[in-house]
Structure formats: C-alpha cells, structure tokens
Design an enzyme around this catalytic site. Structure first.
Site, mmCIF file in Angstrom:
data_model
loop_
_atom_site.group_PDB
_atom_site.id
_atom_site.type_symbol
_atom_site.label_atom_id
_atom_site.label_comp_id
_atom_site.label_asym_id
_atom_site.label_seq_id
_atom_site.Cartn_x
_atom_site.Cartn_y
_atom_site.Cartn_z
ATOM 1 N N CYS A 279 0.805 -1.196 -0.347
ATOM 2 C CA CYS A 279 0.083 0.432 0.496
ATOM 3 C C CYS A 279 1.055 1.464 0.233
ATOM 4 O O CYS A 279 0.402 2.283 -0.156
ATOM 5 C CB CYS A 279 -0.796 -0.130 1.364
ATOM 6 S SG CYS A 279 -2.099 -1.270 1.653
ATOM 7 N N HIS B 131 -9.002 4.314 -2.152
ATOM 8 C CA HIS B 131 -7.914 3.250 -1.772
ATOM 9 C C HIS B 131 -6.830 2.201 -2.918
ATOM 10 O O HIS B 131 -7.017 1.159 -2.761
ATOM 11 C CB HIS B 131 -7.420 2.431 -0.782
ATOM 12 C CG HIS B 131 -5.793 2.156 -0.009
ATOM 13 N ND1 HIS B 131 -5.446 3.195 -0.305
ATOM 14 C CD2 HIS B 131 -6.298 0.987 1.310
ATOM 15 C CE1 HIS B 131 -3.661 2.208 0.140
ATOM 16 N NE2 HIS B 131 -4.567 0.740 0.798
#
Length: 388
Positions: free
Chosen positions: A84, A335
């Site tokens: 991430c 995201h």
C-alpha cells in the site's frame, strides 16, 4: 533535499470507466506534465507505482506510459511495488534518481484498477501484503487482519469502537469537500458509531465505515532538481523523507504499536528539525480507522492506548490543533493501492499552495504525510513545505 515537486495531476477515485491501468495512467500523465510546464522530451526518468499482483495480467507497467506519450519511448522507465506504500516507493525512487545526479526531471505515476475483480478476489490479492504463512487464511482479508489488531488493542486498552466511529465521521465530513474523493458524503457520527444493516461488521469490531474503499484511480507528480525548479511556477520541497521497515509477521511484534511508523516519524522530525506542533496538518494512511488511531500514537501525539482522546477532544479535526486527513483520507477518498502514496503527497501540495478549495487549512505552511505498506511494515514519512 534537492528534489522539488513542481506539478501534479489526479483522477477522481472510485469505480471508474477506465478499462485498465494503462488508461488510468494515460489520464494523468499529460496533465501532470502540462501543470509542471514540462515537455515530455525533457523528462529524464519515469517511475510507475502499481501493485497489480493479480489485478491484471499486464505487467511491466513502467513501459505503459510511453503508449500515450510517444516522446517518452526511449526514456528510462521502471515499475515499483511496495504494497500500500507503492506510490511513495515510486516517489522516493524518483528523488533518489535526481539526487544521485542521474537526471534533472522525473515523472512519478501511481495507479491501480481494482474494481474489475470480485470483492473476494480483491481481498485475497491484498493479502499479499501480509505474511501469508501465518496470516493468509484470516477471514475477511486485510479487514480481518486489522480486525484482529483492533481486538488486541481493545483487550489491552478497552473498547474504542465509538472513537473509531468518530474518526470515520471526521474523514467523511472532510471528504465532502474533496472533488477527487470516491465517497463525498457526510455520514455523521450516529451512523458511523452504530452497527446497522447498512453499516454491518466487516471484521469485528470493524464496521463497514471503519474500512477504506476499494477504488480505481491514478495520480502523477513531476519532480525537478532545485537548480531547474528555479523557473518553475510552483515548488514544494522536502524537509525530510524517511522510510523505516518493520518485521512482516505480526506474531513477531506488538501489533498494537506501529514501531516502524513511530521510528519513521521520530527520524523525520529530527531530520526536519521540527516538532509535531510545527506541522499545520497531516495526511495519514487510514486504510482502517484503527490504523489512524494507532498512528496518532506513532506520531507521538499520545501515549500508547491514549489515541482515542485526540479524536474525542477534536484535536485532529479540521478546526483542531492538528488537522489529520483534511482530504478525507483513504476512508473517504478511496484507496487504489498504487495511487495512494502519490495522492497523499498531492493533497499536501494543494494545501501548501493554498489551492485546496473547501479542504483548505488556512495558512498551511508545513505538512506531514504518512503512507504505509502492509500492517505498518513499510513506513514512509515526508515533511513538506512550500519553496516557491
């Protein structure tokens, strides 16, 4: 730091019509170069952050950029991945490139196409950022991982479900003013703090409103060496940029303490010569509301187990002592993994250039950005300020 951010571009995040990551990359590349007033043939290196890992059979994403900008055909281009924190990994690699003297101008792109896969398959792909030998069978994918972290935190420090809901409500209220956000809706405190048919448990004690959104999107940044940036229309400089890793398996560390994040923040503050009180706002990695709460503690804003008091007292609200996620954060903005770190830096740049519209923190001069890969495994902290 000799690298300056001089231009950027950002798609709206969400379930987008773009067919694939190639199309998303194409949406931001030319726009970022135009914003920076840079001709493509003057770019010395291209750095592309895409997680992929099964979202697409197409790899070698660095080479996709030139398909839309033929002038970049012979420009060195690489693909980077760090879970991430992939976007920040690409950005820092580009800064290394410039600061090593290999080039004067770099183009950084972060992108991800996530919504084309079924939710269960997406969850499994994202578990690649965990230690699969021990964590690969946790129900609920990464939400399950953070659900277990939340359970451990609650067992040690007491139930903080209400305060997690306050974090969610704060970030959704902020995201209403972000034109790039996936979810531009203020859900309010009662909804975010209550389990209901529309807000069920995803991985107890985490509710749907405690989890970031699965999104498509892309963001791009143009970096220049400071010698070239003298003539740029804008310039955002780095007072610090720090990466600190932690051990991958949660079983080998305290999952309720993001030690790598704490060290990254401490090193960044020391490098920049600041305290947290010198920051005007922070964009932090709220993949789950539990993450944001623990990150308060990793920033040094509260002792372990005391982060809940900050959201309860309004300390991290937009009008509080230190606004956290005035963009709405990952919780509202979405995201798309490869794009997230680049997006966070752009949100900070917009604030520092007094160009954040309804998100604007009045008089913002110094910003902190925290992006992490995995459950606080790869930790990136940037301290940014306006140079021009």
């Amino acid at each position: 730091m000799t690298s300056k951010i001089v231009g950027w571009a950002h798609t709206k995040f969400g379930k987008l019509e773009a067919e694939d990551v190639e199309a998303l990359i194409a949406e931001v590349t030319g726009t970022a170069l135009s914003h920076a007033e840079v001709d493509a043939q003057d770019v010395d290196g291209v750095f592309v952050g895409v997680l992929n890992n099964g979202f697409s059979k197409q790899g070698m994403e660095g080479a996709l950029v030139a398909l839309n900008i033929p002038e970049l055909t012979y420009t060195p281009a690489v693909h980077l991945e760090n879970a991430c924190a992939t976007g920040s990994a690409a950005l820092y690699a580009a800064m290394d490139f410039i600061e090593a003297g290999r080039g004067k101008i770099a183009l950084v792109i972060g992108a991800e196409k996530m919504t084309a896969k079924p939710v269960a398959e997406t969850g499994d792909i994202l578990l690649s950022a965990s230690y699969r030998k021990e964590e690969g069978d946790i129900p609920g994918g990464f939400a399950g991982v953070f659900g277990q972290i939340a359970q451990s935190y609650f067992q040690r420090y007491g139930d903080k479900s209400y305060e997690l809901g306050l974090i969610s409500a704060k970030n959704h209220a902020n995201g209403v003013h972000n034109p790039y956000a996936h979810m531009q809706k203020d859900f309010g405190v009662p909804f975010c703090t209550t389990v209901s048919e529309k807000n069920p448990y995803v991985a107890a004690p985490l509710r749907r409103t405690d989890c970031s959104l699965i999104s498509d999107g892309a963001a791009a940044i143009v970096l220049m060496h400071e010698d070239v940036a003298i003539d740029a229309a804008r310039a955002i400089g780095f007072r610090a940029r720090i990466q600190v890793n932690d051990i991958l398996p949660l079983s080998r560390r305290d999952p309720t303490a993001f030690e790598g994040a704490r060290r990254a923040w401490a090193d960044a503050r020391e490098t920049a010569g600041i305290t947290m009180g010198d920051l005007d706002f922070v964009e932090t990695h709220d993949c789950f509301t539990m993450a944001e709460m623990i990150e308060y503690e990793a920033m040094g804003l509260a002792e372990p187990g005391k982060g809940a008091a900050l959201i309860r007292d309004g300390y991290t609200h937009k009008d509080g002592t230190l606004p956290v996620n005035p963009s709405g954060g990952l919780k509202s903005k979405g995201h798309p993994v490869g794009a997230t770190g680049v997006s966070q830096h752009i949100m900070a740049c917009m604030q520092l250039m007094d160009d954040a519209g309804g998100m604007q923190i009045k008089g913002a001069e110094t910003a902190g950005v925290f992006n992490m890969g995995g459950a606080a495994v790869a930790n990136y902290v940037s301290i940014l300020e306006r140079s021009k």
